[in-house]
Write a protein that holds these residues in place. Sequence first.
Motif, short mmCIF file in Angstrom:
data_model
loop_
_atom_site.label_atom_id
_atom_site.label_comp_id
_atom_site.label_asym_id
_atom_site.label_seq_id
_atom_site.Cartn_x
_atom_site.Cartn_y
_atom_site.Cartn_z
N GLU A 83 -5.80 -9.61 31.01
CA GLU A 83 -6.23 -11.04 30.44
C GLU A 83 -5.58 -12.16 31.26
O GLU A 83 -6.45 -13.09 31.43
CB GLU A 83 -5.69 -11.14 28.96
CG GLU A 83 -4.22 -11.70 28.61
CD GLU A 83 -4.32 -12.25 27.38
OE1 GLU A 83 -4.98 -12.33 26.59
OE2 GLU A 83 -3.09 -12.34 26.86
N THR A 84 -4.62 -12.06 31.97
CA THR A 84 -4.24 -13.09 32.97
C THR A 84 -4.76 -12.98 34.39
O THR A 84 -4.39 -13.78 35.18
CB THR A 84 -2.74 -13.15 32.90
OG1 THR A 84 -2.24 -12.00 33.42
CG2 THR A 84 -2.29 -13.62 31.34
N ASP A 108 -2.57 -4.76 28.93
CA ASP A 108 -3.58 -5.37 28.35
C ASP A 108 -3.37 -7.14 28.52
O ASP A 108 -4.22 -7.95 28.73
CB ASP A 108 -4.12 -5.25 26.93
CG ASP A 108 -2.79 -4.93 26.13
OD1 ASP A 108 -1.65 -5.21 26.37
OD2 ASP A 108 -3.10 -4.51 24.96
N HIS A 109 -2.09 -7.49 28.49
CA HIS A 109 -1.80 -9.10 28.81
C HIS A 109 -1.92 -9.22 30.19
O HIS A 109 -2.52 -10.20 30.60
CB HIS A 109 -0.46 -9.27 28.11
CG HIS A 109 0.03 -10.63 28.55
ND1 HIS A 109 -0.57 -11.72 28.22
CD2 HIS A 109 1.40 -11.03 29.33
CE1 HIS A 109 0.10 -12.58 28.92
NE2 HIS A 109 1.09 -12.41 29.49
N GLN A 124 -2.82 -13.29 18.59
CA GLN A 124 -2.08 -12.04 18.94
C GLN A 124 -2.14 -10.99 17.97
O GLN A 124 -1.78 -11.27 16.76
CB GLN A 124 -0.76 -12.40 19.49
CG GLN A 124 -1.03 -13.25 20.97
CD GLN A 124 0.47 -13.27 21.57
OE1 GLN A 124 1.11 -14.14 21.26
NE2 GLN A 124 0.72 -12.67 22.75
N PRO A 173 -1.64 -9.25 24.56
CA PRO A 173 -2.79 -10.08 24.77
C PRO A 173 -2.88 -10.94 23.63
O PRO A 173 -2.54 -10.73 22.47
CB PRO A 173 -3.89 -9.08 24.95
CG PRO A 173 -3.63 -7.93 24.23
CD PRO A 173 -2.33 -7.62 24.44
N GLY A 213 -4.98 -16.51 28.56
CA GLY A 213 -5.93 -15.47 28.47
C GLY A 213 -7.35 -15.65 27.80
O GLY A 213 -8.04 -14.66 27.93
N LYS A 214 -7.64 -17.00 27.15
CA LYS A 214 -8.53 -17.00 26.21
C LYS A 214 -10.01 -17.00 27.00
O LYS A 214 -9.85 -17.68 28.19
CB LYS A 214 -8.51 -18.27 25.27
CG LYS A 214 -7.47 -18.13 24.24
CD LYS A 214 -7.70 -16.97 23.52
CE LYS A 214 -6.44 -16.94 22.41
NZ LYS A 214 -6.63 -15.94 21.52
N LYS A 215 -10.94 -16.48 26.82
CA LYS A 215 -12.07 -16.19 27.50
C LYS A 215 -13.42 -17.12 26.64
O LYS A 215 -13.42 -16.81 25.42
CB LYS A 215 -12.57 -14.92 27.68
CG LYS A 215 -11.74 -14.14 28.36
CD LYS A 215 -11.50 -14.75 29.93
CE LYS A 215 -10.66 -13.61 30.89
NZ LYS A 215 -9.31 -13.44 30.30
#
Length: 283
Positions: free
Chosen positions: A86-87, A82-83, A209, A245, A250-252
């Motif tokens: 996100e990247t 999942d990390h 996290q 994550p 990775g913030k959206k």
Amino acid sequence: MKLLRYGPKGQEKPGLLDASGTIRDLSGVIPDVNGDALAPGVLAKLAKIDPATLPAVTGSPRIGACVTGMKNLICIGLNYADHAAETGAAVPKEPIVFIKSLGALNGPYDDIIIPKNSVKTDWECELCVVIGTTARYVTEEAAMDHVAGYAVGNDVSEREWQAERGPTWDKGKGFETFGPLGPWMVTKDEVPDPQDLKMWADVDGVRQQDGSTKTMIFNVKQLVSYVSQCITLFPGDVIFTGTPPGVGLGKKPTPWFLKAGQEVKVGIAGLGEQVTRTVAYKG
């Protein structure tokens, strides 16, 4: 056991945290919490000591990195699916291995220095594996024989230097203070399943996290075995095993990163919690 190091930078002494949370001085038993102290025979000897017979440490001393004298700080990249997602990276087919400078090692409550001209300093809560005996070409079945214990780590990362200044990650990972480790090393007998540990990171009191080692792509056994095929692991060496994550990158919809004056708190169930402040580089 929970082993730690306390005192001013460069003058740390070995200690043991007893059941009441009191630090007990181990300097009359071992010179430091280093590779020699992590040998199975030495750990067995320490485990037999009644903490009440050791001098209690008074006051609130600084806590240093829980292990010292290592030859290698090994890091594993993108070890949580999942990390990786996100990247925007693909899930790796083999562990991504890189080196963190020994100069990055930092205490769990020491300040994190935002590098000069940094624009993308990020946090990464990670389970750290501490090696107790030399691991060279070991099998997965034998891997845990070489593990002394576990600790909380923050693989602080400068993303511009990591990803935009050439092909190697090491440059973004090795800045001074970018490796807080501790507050203590918990011996492996107190961590029955390293693949079932809740982990978290807060920035200025807000949870960023919220993960678990359950979602690792490559588990502790696999990582120790794999790394030992290409890098000999020596007593006291540390492996940062990757992060779940929730990192700034990775913030959206818009990534955001650390600035001076912020509080970063990272922790893992049963292993303790770090609390650090970010400060600007002053050169």
